[in-house]
Design a protein around this motif. Structure first.
Motif, PDB file in Angstrom:
ATOM      1  N   ASP A 164      -6.098  16.520 -38.058  1.00  0.00           N
ATOM      2  CA  ASP A 164      -6.335  15.190 -37.464  1.00  0.00           C
ATOM      3  C   ASP A 164      -6.612  14.147 -38.562  1.00  0.00           C
ATOM      4  O   ASP A 164      -6.105  13.021 -38.511  1.00  0.00           O
ATOM      5  N   ALA A 165      -7.417  14.566 -39.523  1.00  0.00           N
ATOM      6  CA  ALA A 165      -7.718  13.638 -40.618  1.00  0.00           C
ATOM      7  C   ALA A 165      -6.475  13.318 -41.416  1.00  0.00           C
ATOM      8  O   ALA A 165      -6.248  12.157 -41.820  1.00  0.00           O
ATOM      9  N   ASN A 166      -5.617  14.341 -41.611  1.00  0.00           N
ATOM     10  CA  ASN A 166      -4.385  14.100 -42.339  1.00  0.00           C
ATOM     11  C   ASN A 166      -3.469  13.156 -41.576  1.00  0.00           C
ATOM     12  O   ASN A 166      -2.831  12.267 -42.161  1.00  0.00           O
ATOM     13  N   ILE A 167      -3.403  13.327 -40.237  1.00  0.00           N
ATOM     14  CA  ILE A 167      -2.577  12.435 -39.428  1.00  0.00           C
ATOM     15  C   ILE A 167      -3.116  11.011 -39.491  1.00  0.00           C
ATOM     16  O   ILE A 167      -2.338  10.051 -39.650  1.00  0.00           O
ATOM     17  N   ARG A 168      -4.427  10.878 -39.354  1.00  0.00           N
ATOM     18  CA  ARG A 168      -5.016   9.530 -39.422  1.00  0.00           C
ATOM     19  C   ARG A 168      -4.755   8.893 -40.778  1.00  0.00           C
ATOM     20  O   ARG A 168      -4.405   7.704 -40.866  1.00  0.00           O
ATOM     21  N   LEU A 169      -4.919   9.674 -41.820  1.00  0.00           N
ATOM     22  CA  LEU A 169      -4.672   9.136 -43.158  1.00  0.00           C
ATOM     23  C   LEU A 169      -3.205   8.773 -43.343  1.00  0.00           C
ATOM     24  O   LEU A 169      -2.879   7.753 -43.955  1.00  0.00           O
ATOM     25  N   SER A 170      -2.301   9.622 -42.813  1.00  0.00           N
ATOM     26  CA  SER A 170      -0.869   9.326 -42.939  1.00  0.00           C
ATOM     27  C   SER A 170      -0.533   8.037 -42.204  1.00  0.00           C
ATOM     28  O   SER A 170       0.218   7.188 -42.723  1.00  0.00           O
ATOM     29  N   GLU A 171      -1.064   7.892 -40.981  1.00  0.00           N
ATOM     30  CA  GLU A 171      -0.811   6.669 -40.224  1.00  0.00           C
ATOM     31  C   GLU A 171      -1.388   5.460 -40.948  1.00  0.00           C
ATOM     32  O   GLU A 171      -0.759   4.386 -41.001  1.00  0.00           O
ATOM     33  N   GLU A 172      -2.572   5.634 -41.495  1.00  0.00           N
ATOM     34  CA  GLU A 172      -3.185   4.516 -42.228  1.00  0.00           C
ATOM     35  C   GLU A 172      -2.368   4.164 -43.462  1.00  0.00           C
ATOM     36  O   GLU A 172      -2.187   2.980 -43.784  1.00  0.00           O
ATOM     37  N   VAL A 173      -1.839   5.192 -44.154  1.00  0.00           N
ATOM     38  CA  VAL A 173      -1.007   4.938 -45.330  1.00  0.00           C
ATOM     39  C   VAL A 173       0.266   4.198 -44.928  1.00  0.00           C
ATOM     40  O   VAL A 173       0.691   3.240 -45.588  1.00  0.00           O
ATOM     41  N   VAL A 174       0.873   4.642 -43.812  1.00  0.00           N
ATOM     42  CA  VAL A 174       2.101   3.980 -43.351  1.00  0.00           C
ATOM     43  C   VAL A 174       1.796   2.533 -42.977  1.00  0.00           C
ATOM     44  O   VAL A 174       2.546   1.604 -43.335  1.00  0.00           O
ATOM     45  N   TRP A 175       0.706   2.335 -42.225  1.00  0.00           N
ATOM     46  CA  TRP A 175       0.352   0.978 -41.806  1.00  0.00           C
ATOM     47  C   TRP A 175       0.059   0.081 -43.000  1.00  0.00           C
ATOM     48  O   TRP A 175       0.518  -1.069 -43.066  1.00  0.00           O
ATOM     49  N   LYS A 176      -0.681   0.606 -43.958  1.00  0.00           N
ATOM     50  CA  LYS A 176      -0.992  -0.183 -45.147  1.00  0.00           C
ATOM     51  C   LYS A 176       0.252  -0.430 -45.982  1.00  0.00           C
ATOM     52  O   LYS A 176       0.403  -1.513 -46.585  1.00  0.00           O
ATOM     53  N   THR A 177       1.157   0.559 -46.025  1.00  0.00           N
ATOM     54  CA  THR A 177       2.406   0.351 -46.768  1.00  0.00           C
ATOM     55  C   THR A 177       3.239  -0.753 -46.127  1.00  0.00           C
ATOM     56  O   THR A 177       3.789  -1.621 -46.822  1.00  0.00           O
ATOM     57  N   GLN A 178       3.322  -0.717 -44.792  1.00  0.00           N
ATOM     58  CA  GLN A 178       4.059  -1.769 -44.096  1.00  0.00           C
ATOM     59  C   GLN A 178       3.391  -3.136 -44.302  1.00  0.00           C
ATOM     60  O   GLN A 178       4.082  -4.142 -44.515  1.00  0.00           O
ATOM     61  N   SER A 179       2.070  -3.147 -44.229  1.00  0.00           N
ATOM     62  CA  SER A 179       1.353  -4.408 -44.461  1.00  0.00           C
ATOM     63  C   SER A 179       1.598  -4.920 -45.870  1.00  0.00           C
ATOM     64  O   SER A 179       1.804  -6.122 -46.085  1.00  0.00           O
ATOM     65  N   PHE A 180       1.604  -3.981 -46.822  1.00  0.00           N
ATOM     66  CA  PHE A 180       1.857  -4.375 -48.202  1.00  0.00           C
ATOM     67  C   PHE A 180       3.262  -4.943 -48.363  1.00  0.00           C
ATOM     68  O   PHE A 180       3.470  -5.955 -49.055  1.00  0.00           O
ATOM     69  N   ASP A 181       4.244  -4.307 -47.693  1.00  0.00           N
ATOM     70  CA  ASP A 181       5.613  -4.810 -47.770  1.00  0.00           C
ATOM     71  C   ASP A 181       5.716  -6.206 -47.163  1.00  0.00           C
ATOM     72  O   ASP A 181       6.401  -7.088 -47.715  1.00  0.00           O
ATOM     73  N   ARG A 182       5.041  -6.421 -46.016  1.00  0.00           N
ATOM     74  CA  ARG A 182       5.073  -7.747 -45.401  1.00  0.00           C
ATOM     75  C   ARG A 182       4.419  -8.790 -46.298  1.00  0.00           C
ATOM     76  O   ARG A 182       4.948  -9.899 -46.482  1.00  0.00           O
ATOM     77  N   VAL A 183       3.292  -8.419 -46.862  1.00  0.00           N
ATOM     78  CA  VAL A 183       2.607  -9.350 -47.763  1.00  0.00           C
ATOM     79  C   VAL A 183       3.453  -9.627 -48.994  1.00  0.00           C
ATOM     80  O   VAL A 183       3.521 -10.768 -49.486  1.00  0.00           O
ATOM     81  N   LYS A 184       4.141  -8.594 -49.480  1.00  0.00           N
ATOM     82  CA  LYS A 184       4.996  -8.766 -50.651  1.00  0.00           C
ATOM     83  C   LYS A 184       6.152  -9.715 -50.340  1.00  0.00           C
ATOM     84  O   LYS A 184       6.499 -10.589 -51.139  1.00  0.00           O
ATOM     85  N   GLN A 185       6.755  -9.548 -49.161  1.00  0.00           N
ATOM     86  CA  GLN A 185       7.851 -10.451 -48.767  1.00  0.00           C
ATOM     87  C   GLN A 185       7.352 -11.887 -48.628  1.00  0.00           C
ATOM     88  O   GLN A 185       8.011 -12.830 -49.066  1.00  0.00           O
ATOM     89  N   GLU A 186       6.205 -12.028 -47.992  1.00  0.00           N
ATOM     90  CA  GLU A 186       5.634 -13.371 -47.857  1.00  0.00           C
ATOM     91  C   GLU A 186       5.331 -13.979 -49.224  1.00  0.00           C
ATOM     92  O   GLU A 186       5.543 -15.176 -49.456  1.00  0.00           O
TER      93      GLU A 186
END
Length: 298
Positions: free
Chosen positions: A133-155
């Protein structure tokens, strides 16, 4: 009731003096107590630290219950550098979990005895479920943060491009407006120079009559001594020659200075004197001091 916190720590601990083997320590933390579940993948052990046990241990270490629980969570939630962890035999299938820490320059050790789990399979499954469960939460958080980082980078890239465009437009605008300003400034300077030249010419034109008037003020004037001397000379001659012809008629005018300008004789008058020194002539001139008009016969 406060929601408990969960942690899981992987330790590499030598078993029976052999090579280090992985051991997973799962902790469930409450405000005044905690539970520990340990598994090596085959066997499992548990430790239930009651409130009374925690309170007794805390008092023996001169600590409050909350401080004791927080310090235990710190060392069993994350492996601390410099701390020595142990998981040794305690007899009857029990294990003793220990870890060291420093307090006021003194190295101390805490130990808790763990009982064999009544259901090792269940305990191990609970630890693995928590890790998954912790690994899934961390993976989801990593994906979400990666997507957020990509959006911020594009902006950020868009903002950078827009900033460069605005900077270029700003430079062009400044060049154009500065050029227009220089032209306006030069025209204003030329106008000011023209006005200055006009004022200078007007001032020079006004100064010329004043300078001419000052130059005439410096010419020789008839003074009272010369008039007295002339009267004495004329008086002496009349006394010496009583039988002389009748003296010529004298005119009484206000005498000051005489000067010539543009073919005319100008008379600047002062207090009146009786004058008989001039021959009879016509003086055509202008004087605001005379109560009569030219020609003046003297």
């Amino acid at each position: 009731m406060d929601t408990p916190k969960h942690t899981c720590l992987k330790l590499e601990i030598p078993m029976g003096g052999g090579k280090p083997e992985p051991v997973f320590v799962k902790g469930t933390w409450y405000p005044t107590r905690f539970d520990i579940s340990i598994t090596d993948g085959l066997h499992a052990w548990t430790c239930h630290a009651t409130e009374d046990e925690v309170k007794e241990r805390a008092s023996s270490w001169d600590q409050s219950v909350s401080d004791y629980v927080d310090l235990a969570e710190k060392y069993l939630g994350f492996q601390q550098p410099g701390s020595v962890y142990g998981f040794s035999e305690a007899g009857n299938g029990c294990k003793r979990l220990s870890w060291t820490f420093e307090k006021e320059g003194t190295k101390l050790e805490w130990r808790w005895k763990c009982q064999p789990s009544p259901d090792s399979k269940k305990t191990t499954a609970e630890v693995l479920d928590f890790l998954m469960d912790a690994n899934i939460r961390l993976s989801e958080e990593v994906v979400w943060k990666t997507q957020s980082f990509d959006r911020v980078k594009q902006e950020a890239e868009k903002c950078l491009a827009q900033s460069e465009k605005l900077n270029s437009e700003k430079s062009v605008f400044e060049s154009e407006i500065y050029g227009k300003f220089v032209n306006v400034l030069n025209s204003k300077k030329a106008k000011l120079r023209e006005l200055r030249d006009r004022l200078s010419k007007q001032a020079t034109a006004h100064q010329l009559p004043e300078q001419e008037e000052e130059s005439t003020d410096r010419t020789e004037s008839f003074d009272e001594g010369s008039d007295n001397e002339a009267e004495q000379n004329s008086g002496g001659s009349s006394k010496d020659a009583p039988s002389a012809s009748k003296p010529r008629e004298m005119s009484f005018v206000q005498i000051g200075m005489l000067w010539f300008e543009s073919g005319h004789v100008y008379l600047k008058c002062y207090p009146a004197y009786s004058v008989g020194l001039f021959d009879s002539k016509d003086f055509y001139g202008v004087s605001s001091s005379l109560p009569f008009h030219p020609p003046y016969r003297m």
